[in-house]
Design a protein around this motif. Structure first.
Motif, PDB file in Angstrom:
ATOM      1  N   LEU A 125      -7.992   3.559  -1.202  1.00  0.00           N
ATOM      2  CA  LEU A 125      -6.641   3.060  -1.501  1.00  0.00           C
ATOM      3  C   LEU A 125      -6.700   1.713  -2.219  1.00  0.00           C
ATOM      4  O   LEU A 125      -5.921   1.456  -3.140  1.00  0.00           O
ATOM      5  CB  LEU A 125      -5.831   2.928  -0.203  1.00  0.00           C
ATOM      6  CG  LEU A 125      -5.250   4.229   0.342  1.00  0.00           C
ATOM      7  CD1 LEU A 125      -4.408   3.950   1.574  1.00  0.00           C
ATOM      8  CD2 LEU A 125      -4.409   4.944  -0.706  1.00  0.00           C
ATOM      9  N   ALA A 126      -7.651   0.869  -1.773  1.00  0.00           N
ATOM     10  CA  ALA A 126      -7.793  -0.441  -2.422  1.00  0.00           C
ATOM     11  C   ALA A 126      -8.158  -0.249  -3.904  1.00  0.00           C
ATOM     12  O   ALA A 126      -7.612  -0.929  -4.777  1.00  0.00           O
ATOM     13  CB  ALA A 126      -8.850  -1.268  -1.697  1.00  0.00           C
ATOM     14  N   MET A 146       0.819  -1.218   0.000  1.00  0.00           N
ATOM     15  CA  MET A 146       0.000   0.000   0.000  1.00  0.00           C
ATOM     16  C   MET A 146       0.850   1.265   0.000  1.00  0.00           C
ATOM     17  O   MET A 146       0.486   2.285  -0.543  1.00  0.00           O
ATOM     18  CB  MET A 146      -0.916  -0.012   1.232  1.00  0.00           C
ATOM     19  CG  MET A 146      -2.089   0.925   1.191  1.00  0.00           C
ATOM     20  SD  MET A 146      -3.397   0.433   0.057  1.00  0.00           S
ATOM     21  CE  MET A 146      -4.429  -0.563   1.124  1.00  0.00           C
ATOM     22  N   HIS A 167      -9.627   3.461   3.325  1.00  0.00           N
ATOM     23  CA  HIS A 167      -9.174   2.100   3.005  1.00  0.00           C
ATOM     24  C   HIS A 167      -9.745   1.665   1.652  1.00  0.00           C
ATOM     25  O   HIS A 167      -9.021   1.127   0.804  1.00  0.00           O
ATOM     26  CB  HIS A 167      -9.621   1.150   4.117  1.00  0.00           C
ATOM     27  CG  HIS A 167      -9.186  -0.259   3.882  1.00  0.00           C
ATOM     28  ND1 HIS A 167      -7.900  -0.686   4.134  1.00  0.00           N
ATOM     29  CD2 HIS A 167      -9.850  -1.333   3.387  1.00  0.00           C
ATOM     30  CE1 HIS A 167      -7.799  -1.960   3.812  1.00  0.00           C
ATOM     31  NE2 HIS A 167      -8.971  -2.374   3.355  1.00  0.00           N
ATOM     32  N   ARG A 168     -11.022   1.918   1.453  1.00  0.00           N
ATOM     33  CA  ARG A 168     -11.658   1.522   0.184  1.00  0.00           C
ATOM     34  C   ARG A 168     -11.037   2.283  -0.991  1.00  0.00           C
ATOM     35  O   ARG A 168     -10.831   1.725  -2.066  1.00  0.00           O
ATOM     36  CB  ARG A 168     -13.159   1.802   0.235  1.00  0.00           C
ATOM     37  CG  ARG A 168     -13.890   0.813   1.101  1.00  0.00           C
ATOM     38  CD  ARG A 168     -15.368   1.079   1.098  1.00  0.00           C
ATOM     39  NE  ARG A 168     -16.045   0.138   1.970  1.00  0.00           N
ATOM     40  CZ  ARG A 168     -17.298   0.219   2.323  1.00  0.00           C
ATOM     41  NH1 ARG A 168     -18.040   1.202   1.871  1.00  0.00           N
ATOM     42  NH2 ARG A 168     -17.843  -0.680   3.115  1.00  0.00           N
ATOM     43  N   LEU A 228       0.557   8.444  -4.801  1.00  0.00           N
ATOM     44  CA  LEU A 228      -0.644   9.278  -4.666  1.00  0.00           C
ATOM     45  C   LEU A 228      -0.269  10.710  -4.278  1.00  0.00           C
ATOM     46  O   LEU A 228      -0.800  11.670  -4.832  1.00  0.00           O
ATOM     47  CB  LEU A 228      -1.554   8.653  -3.602  1.00  0.00           C
ATOM     48  CG  LEU A 228      -2.948   9.216  -3.426  1.00  0.00           C
ATOM     49  CD1 LEU A 228      -3.698   9.282  -4.740  1.00  0.00           C
ATOM     50  CD2 LEU A 228      -3.728   8.354  -2.426  1.00  0.00           C
ATOM     51  N   VAL A 279       1.554   2.837  -3.315  1.00  0.00           N
ATOM     52  CA  VAL A 279       0.407   3.624  -3.797  1.00  0.00           C
ATOM     53  C   VAL A 279       0.366   4.964  -3.080  1.00  0.00           C
ATOM     54  O   VAL A 279       0.134   6.012  -3.700  1.00  0.00           O
ATOM     55  CB  VAL A 279      -0.921   2.865  -3.541  1.00  0.00           C
ATOM     56  CG1 VAL A 279      -2.095   3.695  -4.001  1.00  0.00           C
ATOM     57  CG2 VAL A 279      -0.907   1.541  -4.234  1.00  0.00           C
ATOM     58  N   GLU A 280       0.576   4.934  -1.781  1.00  0.00           N
ATOM     59  CA  GLU A 280       0.487   6.179  -1.006  1.00  0.00           C
ATOM     60  C   GLU A 280       1.524   7.191  -1.483  1.00  0.00           C
ATOM     61  O   GLU A 280       1.214   8.369  -1.644  1.00  0.00           O
ATOM     62  CB  GLU A 280       0.667   5.871   0.486  1.00  0.00           C
ATOM     63  CG  GLU A 280      -0.539   5.144   1.062  1.00  0.00           C
ATOM     64  CD  GLU A 280      -0.346   4.755   2.517  1.00  0.00           C
ATOM     65  OE1 GLU A 280       0.794   4.444   2.898  1.00  0.00           O
ATOM     66  OE2 GLU A 280      -1.335   4.765   3.260  1.00  0.00           O
ATOM     67  N   LEU A 290      -7.528   2.372  -5.781  1.00  0.00           N
ATOM     68  CA  LEU A 290      -6.405   2.965  -6.503  1.00  0.00           C
ATOM     69  C   LEU A 290      -5.325   1.915  -6.781  1.00  0.00           C
ATOM     70  O   LEU A 290      -4.733   1.879  -7.855  1.00  0.00           O
ATOM     71  CB  LEU A 290      -5.823   4.142  -5.705  1.00  0.00           C
ATOM     72  CG  LEU A 290      -6.789   5.304  -5.480  1.00  0.00           C
ATOM     73  CD1 LEU A 290      -6.158   6.373  -4.594  1.00  0.00           C
ATOM     74  CD2 LEU A 290      -7.224   5.921  -6.805  1.00  0.00           C
ATOM     75  N   LYS A 325     -12.714   3.818   6.976  1.00  0.00           N
ATOM     76  CA  LYS A 325     -13.349   2.911   6.012  1.00  0.00           C
ATOM     77  C   LYS A 325     -13.242   3.482   4.584  1.00  0.00           C
ATOM     78  O   LYS A 325     -12.833   2.776   3.654  1.00  0.00           O
ATOM     79  CB  LYS A 325     -14.831   2.760   6.403  1.00  0.00           C
ATOM     80  CG  LYS A 325     -15.624   1.861   5.490  1.00  0.00           C
ATOM     81  CD  LYS A 325     -17.092   1.878   5.896  1.00  0.00           C
ATOM     82  CE  LYS A 325     -17.734   3.190   5.526  1.00  0.00           C
ATOM     83  NZ  LYS A 325     -19.104   3.332   6.011  1.00  0.00           N
ATOM     84  N   HIS A 326     -13.586   4.768   4.436  1.00  0.00           N
ATOM     85  CA  HIS A 326     -13.549   5.372   3.092  1.00  0.00           C
ATOM     86  C   HIS A 326     -12.123   5.423   2.553  1.00  0.00           C
ATOM     87  O   HIS A 326     -11.892   5.163   1.369  1.00  0.00           O
ATOM     88  CB  HIS A 326     -14.149   6.782   3.121  1.00  0.00           C
ATOM     89  CG  HIS A 326     -15.633   6.792   3.336  1.00  0.00           C
ATOM     90  ND1 HIS A 326     -16.504   6.159   2.487  1.00  0.00           N
ATOM     91  CD2 HIS A 326     -16.394   7.343   4.300  1.00  0.00           C
ATOM     92  CE1 HIS A 326     -17.741   6.328   2.924  1.00  0.00           C
ATOM     93  NE2 HIS A 326     -17.693   7.032   4.027  1.00  0.00           N
TER      94      HIS A 326
END
Lengths: 380, 181
Positions: free
Chosen positions: B170-171, A1, B167-168, A8, A4-5, B173, B164-165
């Protein structure tokens, strides 16, 4: 992750581009804010002036009357002795801020529609020709564009919701100009056709921000209240977040249509039909299929709502002759780009506001006539 | 990097127990306008609309300055107003899309500027496709570097929802990047 971060961060930076701060931007913002403040103050002041004039007129009329008879302002209003302006025969009314106030009294006659305008005025207009009857701007303690007319009962009492910052209150204005807060932190007020019950939306636990997620029904004779919380997920939104009640409408046999939205852009909307006599929770209520909003009931028990029929994304006014049947497009209103619907207290007349803030009235022949422009909200 | 100013600005602008003056807010405007426009651009994907949204937000803040207290942290207040203004514009855009006879209020996304890298281009496209609330969480977290609590307060939702938002988002992306490889 983390890959991606990192990407981003650099992508977002590249997406924003360069920005130049306008050198006089703060000053311009300040001047516009001052201008708006002056408009609000003027609206309030003219409302106070109109109230004073009305009281003076009422006092003069009372002094001229038979000395043996005590005449109250209320009686004068109801008997139309107070000077009431003749309706302007101009259709449609284009409502602009800053026009003069005339009288404070109103009668709640069947052809009177209450409108709040995007320019901050609160008016009564004639539903037949769009003529402006009474200007109530300033009489509810703030600019008209923060006011959402809810209903007018047979005695001419005007029910409305007004926002003070983010906190709404439901209040009444009587024909003699008295206003009273009925419920604080209460929005989307709906008065039952018999005038005995008030339904409104509120935030759970008295919160002053966030979406109103609770429906309250108050018996106005006993002041007892029932509450429903925990709105179900609307059909288009599997993860309810920030769901809020947007409008309520009384129907036959204690039914209450509850419209609510969810999502960051309020992109999901739903209507459920709550039987206020028997349903203990929202889970007992009936969630209508599809994206629907702005419900209203006619006297014959037909439910109207704005929505897209299944399988389409074209929004229009739909009629549910029965809650078990597929709705059909309303003949008078389905060609318009309607966003809000209201039915008068007799359940016979429908008014609608379209996406351009134009107010229409639908008649029984399947036609809609344009009443006024720049309308923020209306009640009949 | 300009946006690193944001973390300290709340403290800088917080005054000692008094109502904010027009001058205080004018200074805030000078300092934060560009950053707020960038946030609005990321949320709206439209440069003109972003400028208008931030200007309108400041008009509202100037109009309400007597209600802002020192403890309110004016930058957070302004940021929330900007985000609400963007929400309103997104909502109006959605309404215009609902009625096919009306012109779509949105303009096409801005030109790709510095996005030379394929991954960045794909990521930019994927960010624009995110649901609005997920996009807001991503922008506030990875552009403004706000904490989850700050994002929650700015958006008026719970910290759990922010998690939650985010995490979703990033998933989504990450999937967008993987699908192209």
């Amino acid at each position: 992750m983390s890959n991606v971060e990192d990407k981003l961060r650099s992508t977002l930076a590249a997406m924003t581009g360069s920005v130049t701060t306008p050198p006089d931007g703060a000053q311009r913002a300040q001047e516009i804010a001052r201008g708006r403040r002056r408009t609000r103050v003027a609206a309030t002041a003219s409302g106070v002036a109109a109230l004073t004039v009305c009281l003076i007129v009422a006092a003069i009329v009372a002094l001229r009357s038979d000395p043996g008879v005590v005449v109250t302002t209320r009686q004068r209003v109801e008997s139309n002795d107070v000077t009431t302006p003749q309706p302007k025969v101009s259709s449609p009314t284009t409502v602009e801020p800053g026009q003069g106030n005339r009288v404070t009294a109103f009668t709640g006659a069947p052809n009177q529609v209450f409108v709040s305008t995007d320019g901050g005025r609160l008016l009564i207009v004639d539903a037949t020709n769009g003529g402006e009857l009474v200007d109530l701007t300033g009489q509810v303690g703030g600019p008209g564009n923060g006011v959402y007319p809810a209903a007018v009962n047979g005695n001419g009492v005007f029910w409305y919701t007004r926002f003070e910052g983010t906190v709404p209150a439901t209040a009444t204005l009587t024909p003699d100009g008295q206003r009273q807060t009925v419920a604080s932190n209460a929005s989307a007020a709906a008065l039952s056709s018999d005038g005995r019950r008030l339904a409104y939306a509120t935030r759970s636990n008295g919160a002053t921000s966030g979406s109103p997620d609770t429906v309250v029904v108050r018996d106005l004779s006993t002041n007892s209240e029932n509450r429903w919380t925990g709105l179900p997920a609307s059909s288009g939104n599997s993860a309810p977040d920030g769901q809020g009640v947007t409008s309520l409408a009384w129907g036959p046999n204690n039914l209450l249509a509850v419209a609510y939205t969810s999502g960051f852009e309020m992109e999901h909307s739903a209507v459920l039909v709550l039987d206020t006599a028997t349903d203990q929770t929202f889970a007992d209520a009936r969630l209508l299929p599809g994206e629907l909003r702005s419900p209203a009931w006619t006297a014959d028990g037909t439910l109207l709502a704005v929505g897209a029929p299944a399988g389409t994304n074209a929004y229009r006014v739909l009629r549910f002759s029965s809650l078990n049947e597929t709705p059909s497009p309303d003949p008078a209103l389905s060609a318009l780009q309607v966003e809000q619907i209201q039915v008068d207290r007799s359940g016979q007349h429908v008014i609608a506001i379209d996406v351009n803030m134009t107010l229409y009235a639908a008649d029984t022949t399947g036609h809609a006539r344009r009443i006024a422009d720049h309308v923020n909200a209306a009640a009949w | 990097v300009e946006h690193s100013l944001v973390g300290t600005a709340d403290r800088d602008v917080a005054m000692s127990g008094k109502v904010f003056s027009d001058d205080d807010l004018a200074r805030l405007y000078e300092r934060e306008y560009a950053n707020l426009v960038r946030v609005a651009r990321l949320l709206l994907g439209d440069e003109g609309a972003a400028d208008e949204a931030v200007q309108e937000a400041f008009v509202r803040v100037f109009g309400a300055r007597r209600r802002i207290r020192a403890g309110d942290e004016p930058l957070r207040y302004v940021r929330t107003v900007v985000i609400n203004e963007c929400r309103g514009r997104l909502r109006r855009r959605r309404i215009s899309r609902r009625h096919p006879h009306l012109p779509d209020a949105s303009s096409p996304p801005p030109e790709e500027r510095v996005l030379q890298d394929d991954d960045c281009r794909r990521l930019a496209h994927a960010v624009r496709q995110l649901p609005a609330r997920q996009r807001a969480c991503v922008v506030l977290r990875y552009w403004l570097e706000l904490s989850e609590d700050d994002i929650a307060r700015t958006l008026g939702i719970s910290a759990g929802s922010v998690k939650k938002h985010s995490h979703r988002a990033l998933a989504s992306l990450e999937r967008a990047l993987e699908e192209q490889q």
